[in-house]
Motif scaffolding. Sequence first.
Motif, PDB file in Angstrom:
ATOM      1  N   UNK A  21      -6.750 107.776  65.206  1.00  0.00           N
ATOM      2  CA  UNK A  21      -6.142 108.306  66.660  1.00  0.00           C
ATOM      3  C   UNK A  21      -5.260 107.986  66.906  1.00  0.00           C
ATOM      4  N   UNK A  22      -4.290 108.971  66.329  1.00  0.00           N
ATOM      5  CA  UNK A  22      -2.835 108.274  66.430  1.00  0.00           C
ATOM      6  C   UNK A  22      -2.080 108.385  67.480  1.00  0.00           C
ATOM      7  N   UNK A  23      -1.166 107.857  67.774  1.00  0.00           N
ATOM      8  CA  UNK A  23      -0.472 107.685  68.809  1.00  0.00           C
ATOM      9  C   UNK A  23       0.678 107.025  68.643  1.00  0.00           C
ATOM     10  N   UNK A  24       2.217 107.478  69.393  1.00  0.00           N
ATOM     11  CA  UNK A  24       3.183 107.649  68.319  1.00  0.00           C
ATOM     12  C   UNK A  24       4.170 107.735  69.899  1.00  0.00           C
ATOM     13  N   UNK A  25       5.034 106.917  70.193  1.00  0.00           N
ATOM     14  CA  UNK A  25       6.158 106.531  71.485  1.00  0.00           C
ATOM     15  C   UNK A  25       7.804 106.580  71.183  1.00  0.00           C
ATOM     16  N   UNK A  26       8.828 107.228  71.933  1.00  0.00           N
ATOM     17  CA  UNK A  26       9.771 106.756  71.416  1.00  0.00           C
ATOM     18  C   UNK A  26      11.006 106.709  72.598  1.00  0.00           C
ATOM     19  N   UNK A  27      10.272 105.579  73.097  1.00  0.00           N
ATOM     20  CA  UNK A  27      10.659 104.690  74.258  1.00  0.00           C
ATOM     21  C   UNK A  27      11.492 104.012  73.730  1.00  0.00           C
TER      22      UNK A  27
END
Lengths: 113, 112
Positions: A21-27
């Motif tokens: 499972x992949x997760x990315x945050x742009x914060x």
Amino acid sequence: DTAVSQTPKYLVTQMGNDKSIKCEQNLGHDTMYWYKQDSKKFLKIMFSYNNKELIINETVPNRFSPKSPDKAHLNLHINSLELGDSAVYFCASSRISTGSGYTFGSGTRLTVV
Amino acid sequence: DQQVKQNSPSLSVQEGRISILNCDYTNSMFDYFLWYKKYPAEGPTFLISISSIKDKNEDGRFTVFLNKSAKHLSLHIVPSQPGDSAVYFCASYSGGYQKVTFGTGTKLQVIP
């Protein structure tokens, strides 16, 4: 423009398989987390990374391995999936500062058959 | 060992009235307490927080009260609106790395 995005949203797989499972945050947050919500609706922390370093590692089977290639990404790899791994997995991120909350992704519903 | 407890799994309130959601905790080391709101098929959304040095924090229609001696906090929503219908999680943590412990949630239904 999603702040914390997880893929896939749904995952159905057979016992014994390996999945990610992949997760990315742009914060621009410096800390990322994986939480598991089981059938009883408990939200339990699994792992946390701060600037690519593992800082929280709860009692989770070795079949679960998080990987953080950079501070904007935290992926979760699961080996030899079991029926009991069926749950909703939430990724979250935060900035290490007092009083701030997490920003959660929308979750990945994993069903092991 | 459930350190954060929400003993009411559900609550129904008429639109316009006050909703009160309760939470108890056992760990006296917790520094911060938070409330999250969750709609179906979405992740929890941070709503409001309170530090252990305060006993009240208000943000619009939402107010959180903390009673440290009783290890109890509550979330008040006034007036309640149908869009507030969701599952509300109480959460808390101590220390800098924000290892947040969540309660099991209370499902709020606001009836129009």
